[in-house]
Design a protein around this motif. Sequence first.
Motif, PDB file in Angstrom:
ATOM      1  N   MET A 149       0.822  -1.209   0.000  1.00 29.08           N
ATOM      2  CA  MET A 149       0.000   0.000   0.000  1.00 29.08           C
ATOM      3  C   MET A 149       0.858   1.262   0.000  1.00 29.08           C
ATOM      4  O   MET A 149       0.473   2.286  -0.556  1.00 29.08           O
ATOM      5  CB  MET A 149      -0.934   0.003   1.207  1.00 29.08           C
ATOM      6  N   LEU A 150       2.039   1.192   0.595  1.00 33.33           N
ATOM      7  CA  LEU A 150       2.928   2.340   0.585  1.00 33.33           C
ATOM      8  C   LEU A 150       3.401   2.651  -0.825  1.00 33.33           C
ATOM      9  O   LEU A 150       3.609   3.825  -1.184  1.00 33.33           O
ATOM     10  CB  LEU A 150       4.116   2.079   1.515  1.00 33.33           C
ATOM     11  N   LYS A 151       3.577   1.613  -1.645  1.00 24.71           N
ATOM     12  CA  LYS A 151       3.945   1.825  -3.052  1.00 24.71           C
ATOM     13  C   LYS A 151       2.825   2.541  -3.809  1.00 24.71           C
ATOM     14  O   LYS A 151       3.099   3.251  -4.780  1.00 24.71           O
ATOM     15  CB  LYS A 151       4.245   0.487  -3.722  1.00 24.71           C
ATOM     16  N   ARG A 152       1.594   2.362  -3.369  1.00 22.16           N
ATOM     17  CA  ARG A 152       0.440   3.008  -4.011  1.00 22.16           C
ATOM     18  C   ARG A 152       0.059   4.316  -3.320  1.00 22.16           C
ATOM     19  O   ARG A 152      -1.008   4.842  -3.556  1.00 22.16           O
ATOM     20  CB  ARG A 152      -0.747   2.040  -4.000  1.00 22.16           C
ATOM     21  N   ASN A 186      11.454  -0.021  10.419  1.00 28.83           N
ATOM     22  CA  ASN A 186      12.177  -0.448   9.219  1.00 28.83           C
ATOM     23  C   ASN A 186      11.728   0.447   8.078  1.00 28.83           C
ATOM     24  O   ASN A 186      10.659   0.236   7.500  1.00 28.83           O
ATOM     25  CB  ASN A 186      11.891  -1.915   8.913  1.00 28.83           C
ATOM     26  N   GLY A 187      12.528   1.475   7.775  1.00 29.39           N
ATOM     27  CA  GLY A 187      12.119   2.440   6.769  1.00 29.39           C
ATOM     28  C   GLY A 187      10.953   3.261   7.288  1.00 29.39           C
ATOM     29  O   GLY A 187      11.023   3.870   8.357  1.00 29.39           O
ATOM     30  N   GLN A 188       9.849   3.257   6.540  1.00 28.55           N
ATOM     31  CA  GLN A 188       8.672   4.026   6.957  1.00 28.55           C
ATOM     32  C   GLN A 188       7.684   3.178   7.748  1.00 28.55           C
ATOM     33  O   GLN A 188       6.674   3.688   8.231  1.00 28.55           O
ATOM     34  CB  GLN A 188       7.989   4.631   5.719  1.00 28.55           C
ATOM     35  N   ILE A 189       7.957   1.898   7.893  1.00 28.68           N
ATOM     36  CA  ILE A 189       7.061   1.008   8.624  1.00 28.68           C
ATOM     37  C   ILE A 189       7.483   0.968  10.091  1.00 28.68           C
ATOM     38  O   ILE A 189       8.629   0.636  10.408  1.00 28.68           O
ATOM     39  CB  ILE A 189       7.070  -0.410   8.035  1.00 28.68           C
ATOM     40  N   MET A 190       6.559   1.296  10.976  1.00 28.84           N
ATOM     41  CA  MET A 190       6.817   1.282  12.406  1.00 28.84           C
ATOM     42  C   MET A 190       6.033   0.155  13.048  1.00 28.84           C
ATOM     43  O   MET A 190       4.839  -0.023  12.777  1.00 28.84           O
ATOM     44  CB  MET A 190       6.407   2.620  13.046  1.00 28.84           C
ATOM     45  N   ALA A 191       6.708  -0.632  13.892  1.00 24.30           N
ATOM     46  CA  ALA A 191       6.070  -1.703  14.655  1.00 24.30           C
ATOM     47  C   ALA A 191       6.107  -1.322  16.129  1.00 24.30           C
ATOM     48  O   ALA A 191       7.141  -0.853  16.635  1.00 24.30           O
ATOM     49  CB  ALA A 191       6.781  -3.026  14.427  1.00 24.30           C
ATOM     50  N   SER A 204       2.259   0.498  11.461  1.00 20.84           N
ATOM     51  CA  SER A 204       1.774   1.748  10.890  1.00 20.84           C
ATOM     52  C   SER A 204       2.824   2.346   9.967  1.00 20.84           C
ATOM     53  O   SER A 204       4.025   2.283  10.259  1.00 20.84           O
ATOM     54  CB  SER A 204       1.418   2.752  11.993  1.00 20.84           C
ATOM     55  N   THR A 205       2.359   2.911   8.863  1.00 23.01           N
ATOM     56  CA  THR A 205       3.214   3.696   7.971  1.00 23.01           C
ATOM     57  C   THR A 205       2.819   5.174   8.021  1.00 23.01           C
ATOM     58  O   THR A 205       3.265   5.949   7.176  1.00 23.01           O
ATOM     59  CB  THR A 205       3.096   3.180   6.529  1.00 23.01           C
ATOM     60  N   HIS A 206       1.988   5.538   8.988  1.00 24.86           N
ATOM     61  CA  HIS A 206       1.491   6.912   9.074  1.00 24.86           C
ATOM     62  C   HIS A 206       1.822   7.574  10.411  1.00 24.86           C
ATOM     63  O   HIS A 206       2.218   8.742  10.452  1.00 24.86           O
ATOM     64  CB  HIS A 206      -0.028   6.929   8.873  1.00 24.86           C
ATOM     65  N   ALA A 207       1.666   6.858  11.517  1.00 22.23           N
ATOM     66  CA  ALA A 207       1.838   7.442  12.842  1.00 22.23           C
ATOM     67  C   ALA A 207       3.291   7.356  13.289  1.00 22.23           C
ATOM     68  O   ALA A 207       4.112   6.620  12.717  1.00 22.23           O
ATOM     69  CB  ALA A 207       0.929   6.737  13.841  1.00 22.23           C
ATOM     70  N   SER A 208       3.606   8.089  14.346  1.00 22.30           N
ATOM     71  CA  SER A 208       4.938   8.088  14.945  1.00 22.30           C
ATOM     72  C   SER A 208       4.900   7.352  16.272  1.00 22.30           C
ATOM     73  O   SER A 208       3.848   6.904  16.726  1.00 22.30           O
ATOM     74  CB  SER A 208       5.431   9.529  15.141  1.00 22.30           C
ATOM     75  N   ALA A 209       6.080   7.267  16.904  1.00 21.77           N
ATOM     76  CA  ALA A 209       6.181   6.571  18.188  1.00 21.77           C
ATOM     77  C   ALA A 209       5.964   7.502  19.368  1.00 21.77           C
ATOM     78  O   ALA A 209       6.181   7.102  20.520  1.00 21.77           O
ATOM     79  CB  ALA A 209       7.543   5.895  18.303  1.00 21.77           C
ATOM     80  N   LYS A 222      -5.078   9.992  30.365  1.00 22.15           N
ATOM     81  CA  LYS A 222      -4.248   8.810  30.164  1.00 22.15           C
ATOM     82  C   LYS A 222      -3.226   9.081  29.077  1.00 22.15           C
ATOM     83  O   LYS A 222      -3.513   9.759  28.088  1.00 22.15           O
ATOM     84  CB  LYS A 222      -5.137   7.623  29.774  1.00 22.15           C
ATOM     85  N   THR A 223      -2.024   8.553  29.253  1.00 24.38           N
ATOM     86  CA  THR A 223      -0.956   8.697  28.263  1.00 24.38           C
ATOM     87  C   THR A 223      -1.016   7.524  27.292  1.00 24.38           C
ATOM     88  O   THR A 223      -0.907   6.356  27.701  1.00 24.38           O
ATOM     89  CB  THR A 223       0.417   8.750  28.951  1.00 24.38           C
ATOM     90  N   LEU A 224      -1.183   7.833  26.005  1.00 20.05           N
ATOM     91  CA  LEU A 224      -1.328   6.813  24.974  1.00 20.05           C
ATOM     92  C   LEU A 224      -0.359   7.079  23.826  1.00 20.05           C
ATOM     93  O   LEU A 224      -0.041   8.246  23.532  1.00 20.05           O
ATOM     94  CB  LEU A 224      -2.760   6.803  24.413  1.00 20.05           C
ATOM     95  N   PRO A 225       0.098   6.043  23.136  1.00 28.15           N
ATOM     96  CA  PRO A 225       0.848   6.259  21.897  1.00 28.15           C
ATOM     97  C   PRO A 225      -0.060   6.884  20.835  1.00 28.15           C
ATOM     98  O   PRO A 225      -1.250   6.565  20.756  1.00 28.15           O
ATOM     99  CB  PRO A 225       1.296   4.851  21.498  1.00 28.15           C
ATOM    100  N   THR A 226       0.473   7.752  20.017  1.00 25.37           N
ATOM    101  CA  THR A 226      -0.335   8.417  18.984  1.00 25.37           C
ATOM    102  C   THR A 226      -0.905   7.420  17.984  1.00 25.37           C
ATOM    103  O   THR A 226      -1.986   7.641  17.433  1.00 25.37           O
ATOM    104  CB  THR A 226       0.504   9.463  18.246  1.00 25.37           C
ATOM    105  N   VAL A 227      -0.204   6.318  17.756  1.00 26.99           N
ATOM    106  CA  VAL A 227      -0.717   5.324  16.808  1.00 26.99           C
ATOM    107  C   VAL A 227      -1.997   4.686  17.348  1.00 26.99           C
ATOM    108  O   VAL A 227      -2.921   4.354  16.573  1.00 26.99           O
ATOM    109  CB  VAL A 227       0.367   4.253  16.509  1.00 26.99           C
ATOM    110  N   VAL A 228      -2.100   4.520  18.662  1.00 30.17           N
ATOM    111  CA  VAL A 228      -3.315   3.966  19.266  1.00 30.17           C
ATOM    112  C   VAL A 228      -4.465   4.955  19.137  1.00 30.17           C
ATOM    113  O   VAL A 228      -5.610   4.571  18.856  1.00 30.17           O
ATOM    114  CB  VAL A 228      -3.057   3.598  20.741  1.00 30.17           C
TER     115      VAL A 228
END
Length: 378
Positions: A149-152, A186-191, A204-209, A222-228
């Motif tokens: 999907m990142l390629k698209r 790994n690159g733009q992919i975040m786990a 996620s390929t959109h959110a940060s850590a 509550k403190t949450l990761p932005t991806v959540v």
Amino acid sequence: MKQDTFNLMLRFLHVSDSYNEPPRSSASYDPQYKYRKVLEHLTARWQQGYDLFKVLSIDETIVGFKGRHCLVNYIRIKKHHQWGPKEYNLADSKTGYVLNTVYHTSALQVSDKGQPFDVCNKLLENHSGKHHHLVVDNYYTSRVLCEEMLKRQIYVTGTVRKGRPGLPDGINAKLTTKGEMNVMRNGQIMALSWVDRKQVRMLSTHASAKTCEKTLWNGQVKTLPTVVVEYNGGMGGVDVADQMADAYAAERRTMKCWKKIFFHLLDRTMTNAYIMYKLNPNITKPMGHYNFIVEVIEGLLGGYQESRQHVGRPSLGDMQSRFTARHFCETIPDKKRKVCAVCSKSRVSGYKGTRITTWCKSCGVGLCRKECFQAFHT
């Protein structure tokens, strides 16, 4: 419209040519043949005239049906129904507008990347290069989906199941302390692996850590990761669409699976029309969902109204003629009897519903010879 008339029309309702349908024993048999043309026509119309917002979501829905058919699936404690054909929907997360729908069949998987990837690829085939943000649950999320999907130029955020191919060992590792977080990129992919009430793994390929503070419904901060936060805000598009469609669904009991799907598609179309109506900037005070459906139905009917037969006893005749015409008290022929029209209404003392042998032939009602005959005609 009478119920018998409607059932007769429903009996002869068809949306395909059954004579050209391939038999079940044929290699070209299509379980979606009876409603495929309607599905293709409606999905094409859904994608016309609607500008999508950035965040999209994909999720499955069960069309309630418990009959015998190869499309029937079972999902344990899933939304409105548990048994029936399963459909995959692409919806706008902000409004709940459903843009595309495909149904679960054995022919849905066409590549070696798995059916969840093929579902997303088919639903998003016309949305490449628009920088949409796709939010999905752990059934669809994988490293392959994020990369393709990142390629698209489509960003992906979603929860991921433990042990999915390509998932790092540090993300698969078990965490026990609440609030503990492990992030790998790994690159733009975040786990990400994070512990709240239980351990959650996300790609996620959109959110940060980064983390942020979120005020919950009970006022707790509550403190949450932005991806959540992005996942929680974008995952409910299909659920909103299902709630709106099920609120006034035209569900009818039937043994035909394709009829269930046909009426469900009509409900989905009506819901999409209502969403577009509410987004019209020229309407300052939109009507409610129910009133909108009534207005659409009345507009389609165009003022047509079927004549109704009056239920109950026939009228006693012309009320004016009984006071002006000439009347005679006669014996009812053929030894028949009638209830007195005056005694039965006044319920005089001692009246027991006795049927009498005299009547007024001109008025066609039973009347006692003296007081009742005179009272009725004066």
